[in-house]
Design a protein around this motif. Structure first.
Motif, PDB file in Angstrom:
ATOM      1  N   LEU A  60       7.977  -6.766  -8.355  1.00 18.28           N
ATOM      2  CA  LEU A  60       6.483  -6.927  -9.298  1.00 18.28           C
ATOM      3  C   LEU A  60       5.990  -5.358  -9.886  1.00 18.28           C
ATOM      4  O   LEU A  60       5.638  -4.604  -8.050  1.00 18.28           O
ATOM      5  N   ILE A  61       5.628  -5.139 -10.474  1.00 18.75           N
ATOM      6  CA  ILE A  61       5.206  -3.849 -10.441  1.00 18.75           C
ATOM      7  C   ILE A  61       3.917  -3.643 -11.241  1.00 18.75           C
ATOM      8  O   ILE A  61       3.421  -4.182 -12.265  1.00 18.75           O
ATOM      9  N   LEU A  62       3.361  -2.930 -10.437  1.00 16.97           N
ATOM     10  CA  LEU A  62       1.459  -3.010 -11.053  1.00 16.97           C
ATOM     11  C   LEU A  62       0.807  -1.471 -11.086  1.00 16.97           C
ATOM     12  O   LEU A  62       1.362  -0.551 -10.176  1.00 16.97           O
ATOM     13  N   ASP A  63       0.551  -1.309 -12.104  1.00 17.27           N
ATOM     14  CA  ASP A  63      -0.021   0.403 -12.464  1.00 17.27           C
ATOM     15  C   ASP A  63      -1.411   0.502 -12.962  1.00 17.27           C
ATOM     16  O   ASP A  63      -1.778  -0.862 -12.424  1.00 17.27           O
ATOM     17  N   PHE A  64      -1.569   2.034 -12.033  1.00 19.86           N
ATOM     18  CA  PHE A  64      -2.872   2.013 -11.386  1.00 19.86           C
ATOM     19  C   PHE A  64      -3.087   3.456 -12.062  1.00 19.86           C
ATOM     20  O   PHE A  64      -2.558   4.714 -12.512  1.00 19.86           O
ATOM     21  N   PHE A  65      -4.171   3.708 -12.322  1.00 18.46           N
ATOM     22  CA  PHE A  65      -4.598   5.371 -12.470  1.00 18.46           C
ATOM     23  C   PHE A  65      -5.815   5.913 -11.552  1.00 18.46           C
ATOM     24  O   PHE A  65      -5.640   6.980 -12.212  1.00 18.46           O
ATOM     25  N   THR A  66      -6.747   5.059 -11.390  1.00 17.72           N
ATOM     26  CA  THR A  66      -7.209   5.592 -10.126  1.00 17.72           C
ATOM     27  C   THR A  66      -6.929   4.989  -8.632  1.00 17.72           C
ATOM     28  O   THR A  66      -6.455   4.773  -8.230  1.00 17.72           O
ATOM     29  N   VAL A  67      -7.329   6.093  -7.946  1.00 16.53           N
ATOM     30  CA  VAL A  67      -7.638   5.559  -6.480  1.00 16.53           C
ATOM     31  C   VAL A  67      -8.606   4.203  -6.087  1.00 16.53           C
ATOM     32  O   VAL A  67      -7.810   3.376  -5.052  1.00 16.53           O
ATOM     33  N   THR A  68      -9.277   4.073  -7.270  1.00 18.15           N
ATOM     34  CA  THR A  68      -9.912   3.043  -6.886  1.00 18.15           C
ATOM     35  C   THR A  68      -9.656   2.007  -7.700  1.00 18.15           C
ATOM     36  O   THR A  68      -9.575   0.865  -7.369  1.00 18.15           O
ATOM     37  N   ASP A  69      -8.476   2.006  -8.579  1.00 18.60           N
ATOM     38  CA  ASP A  69      -7.887   0.740  -9.468  1.00 18.60           C
ATOM     39  C   ASP A  69      -6.429   0.392  -7.781  1.00 18.60           C
ATOM     40  O   ASP A  69      -6.373  -0.998  -7.384  1.00 18.60           O
ATOM     41  N   TYR A  70      -6.095   1.798  -7.170  1.00 13.86           N
ATOM     42  CA  TYR A  70      -5.230   1.557  -6.037  1.00 13.86           C
ATOM     43  C   TYR A  70      -5.634   0.353  -5.206  1.00 13.86           C
ATOM     44  O   TYR A  70      -4.906  -0.432  -4.845  1.00 13.86           O
ATOM     45  N   LEU A  71      -6.903   0.649  -4.496  1.00 14.72           N
ATOM     46  CA  LEU A  71      -7.116   0.207  -3.811  1.00 14.72           C
ATOM     47  C   LEU A  71      -8.172  -1.215  -3.728  1.00 14.72           C
ATOM     48  O   LEU A  71      -7.466  -1.961  -2.975  1.00 14.72           O
ATOM     49  N   PHE A  72      -8.494  -1.536  -5.057  1.00  8.99           N
ATOM     50  CA  PHE A  72      -8.568  -2.730  -5.615  1.00  8.99           C
ATOM     51  C   PHE A  72      -6.885  -4.260  -5.550  1.00  8.99           C
ATOM     52  O   PHE A  72      -7.245  -4.416  -4.735  1.00  8.99           O
ATOM     53  N   LEU A  73      -6.242  -2.994  -6.175  1.00  8.40           N
ATOM     54  CA  LEU A  73      -4.699  -3.488  -6.000  1.00  8.40           C
ATOM     55  C   LEU A  73      -4.056  -4.293  -4.876  1.00  8.40           C
ATOM     56  O   LEU A  73      -3.849  -5.152  -4.372  1.00  8.40           O
ATOM     57  N   LEU A  74      -4.700  -2.651  -3.750  1.00  7.32           N
ATOM     58  CA  LEU A  74      -3.864  -3.131  -2.728  1.00  7.32           C
ATOM     59  C   LEU A  74      -4.847  -4.167  -1.809  1.00  7.32           C
ATOM     60  O   LEU A  74      -3.226  -5.178  -1.001  1.00  7.32           O
ATOM     61  N   ARG A  75      -5.767  -4.636  -1.945  1.00  4.73           N
ATOM     62  CA  ARG A  75      -6.285  -5.517  -2.046  1.00  4.73           C
ATOM     63  C   ARG A  75      -6.453  -6.671  -2.178  1.00  4.73           C
ATOM     64  O   ARG A  75      -5.805  -7.463  -1.438  1.00  4.73           O
ATOM     65  N   SER A  76      -6.328  -7.187  -3.488  1.00  5.29           N
ATOM     66  CA  SER A  76      -5.849  -8.107  -4.036  1.00  5.29           C
ATOM     67  C   SER A  76      -4.494  -8.468  -3.537  1.00  5.29           C
ATOM     68  O   SER A  76      -3.967 -10.061  -3.501  1.00  5.29           O
ATOM     69  N   ALA A  77      -3.350  -7.781  -3.539  1.00  5.64           N
ATOM     70  CA  ALA A  77      -2.327  -7.733  -2.764  1.00  5.64           C
ATOM     71  C   ALA A  77      -2.174  -8.800  -1.995  1.00  5.64           C
ATOM     72  O   ALA A  77      -0.888  -9.301  -1.996  1.00  5.64           O
ATOM     73  N   THR A  78      -2.421  -7.834  -0.511  1.00  3.07           N
ATOM     74  CA  THR A  78      -2.663  -8.229   0.398  1.00  3.07           C
ATOM     75  C   THR A  78      -2.756 -10.217   0.961  1.00  3.07           C
ATOM     76  O   THR A  78      -2.257 -10.287   2.040  1.00  3.07           O
ATOM     77  N   GLN A  79      -4.304  -9.934   0.148  1.00  4.26           N
ATOM     78  CA  GLN A  79      -4.990 -10.638   0.164  1.00  4.26           C
ATOM     79  C   GLN A  79      -4.359 -11.964   0.433  1.00  4.26           C
ATOM     80  O   GLN A  79      -4.804 -13.553   0.867  1.00  4.26           O
ATOM     81  N   ILE A  80      -3.270 -11.772  -1.084  1.00  2.00           N
ATOM     82  CA  ILE A  80      -2.718 -13.191  -1.638  1.00  2.00           C
ATOM     83  C   ILE A  80      -1.323 -12.666  -0.987  1.00  2.00           C
ATOM     84  O   ILE A  80      -0.966 -14.555  -0.791  1.00  2.00           O
ATOM     85  N   MET A  81      -0.292 -12.304  -0.562  1.00  2.00           N
ATOM     86  CA  MET A  81       0.230 -12.226   0.734  1.00  2.00           C
ATOM     87  C   MET A  81      -0.334 -12.507   1.548  1.00  2.00           C
ATOM     88  O   MET A  81       1.006 -13.028   3.120  1.00  2.00           O
ATOM     89  N   SER A  82      -1.454 -12.427   1.697  1.00  2.00           N
ATOM     90  CA  SER A  82      -1.364 -13.381   3.899  1.00  2.00           C
ATOM     91  C   SER A  82      -1.303 -14.442   4.275  1.00  2.00           C
ATOM     92  O   SER A  82      -1.466 -14.466   4.911  1.00  2.00           O
ATOM     93  N   LYS A  83      -0.880 -15.493   3.090  1.00  2.00           N
ATOM     94  CA  LYS A  83      -0.416 -16.566   3.603  1.00  2.00           C
ATOM     95  C   LYS A  83       0.978 -16.448   4.326  1.00  2.00           C
ATOM     96  O   LYS A  83       1.144 -17.521   4.824  1.00  2.00           O
ATOM     97  N   LEU A  84       1.611 -15.620   3.923  1.00  2.00           N
ATOM     98  CA  LEU A  84       3.131 -15.610   4.167  1.00  2.00           C
ATOM     99  C   LEU A  84       2.693 -14.868   6.350  1.00  2.00           C
ATOM    100  O   LEU A  84       3.850 -14.710   6.693  1.00  2.00           O
TER     101      LEU A  84
END
Length: 202
Positions: free
Chosen positions: A36-60
């Motif tokens: 899964l490739i997630l594009d980001f352009f700013t540091v804020t985008d990156y941190l938001f996507l990282l938090r979202s992805a990790t929270q989804i994956m936390s079920k694992l």
């Protein structure tokens, strides 16, 4: 690759087999939907996507490994500090003040994925600081592994720092000659340690 007449692109014959292998692997993960490739352009985008992805994956839980291979940036300019208009050169010299990128490892370890297996990297230019700073990061954030590397030798050798040990992973001269990537030695070591983490957790 080489640019040919009429806008055609051709893979250099010497690299064709390697390129074919890479393309086959890339197509396979796309077909299997395991990349899964997630594009980001700013540091804020990156941190938001990282938090979202990790929270989804936390079920694992302990079955998920988080491999944070590089800091996107150490410093940034927050949106509210960005000028709305072009900075005029007539005002003279420009002084730029940047903010430190928020440290996200602590909330990641404590809140987002407390059961996950988290690997971070520490890049330095001074070899005398590398181990101490890697161990300091490990103690400060409480995750499982810091992979320390030096800018000058990062493609040939790294140091694994864990709570109990520190050891070097290094390419041999033969491996360097055969263009083996250091990741080919890093990944199996991480898989082994992640398996141990899963067994210990269960």
């Amino acid at each position: 690759m080489e640019l040919k007449k009429e806008g055609k692109i051709e893979v250099n014959r010497n690299n064709a087999q390697k390129m074919r292998s890479i393309l086959e692997k890339y197509n396979k993960v796309k077909e299997d939907r395991t990349l899964l490739i997630l594009d980001f352009f700013t540091v804020t985008d990156y941190l938001f996507l990282l938090r979202s992805a990790t929270q989804i994956m936390s079920k694992l839980k302990e079955h998920a490994m988080y491999f944070l291979a590089a800091a996107v940036s150490d410093f940034f300019i927050p949106a509210q500090k960005m000028p709305q208009h072009k900075i005029q050169s007539s005002v003279g010299d420009l002084t730029l003040t940047m903010n430190q990128v928020p440290k996200f490892l602590k909330p990641m370890v404590m809140n987002w994925v407390p059961s996950g297996f988290i690997v971070s990297f520490k890049l330095e230019t001074d070899s005398s600081l590398l181990v101490d700073k890697s161990r300091h990061a490990l103690n400060r954030y409480g995750h499982q592994i810091v992979i320390g590397n030096l800018l000058e030798t990062r493609k040939r050798e790294v140091i694994f720092i864990t709570k109990d040990s520190g050891f070097q992973v290094k390419l041999t001269e033969e491996e360097i000659k055969n263009e083996i990537d250091i990741e080919a030695k890093i990944i199996p070591e991480l898989v082994k340690r992640h398996d141990e983490w899963i067994n210990k957790s269960s």
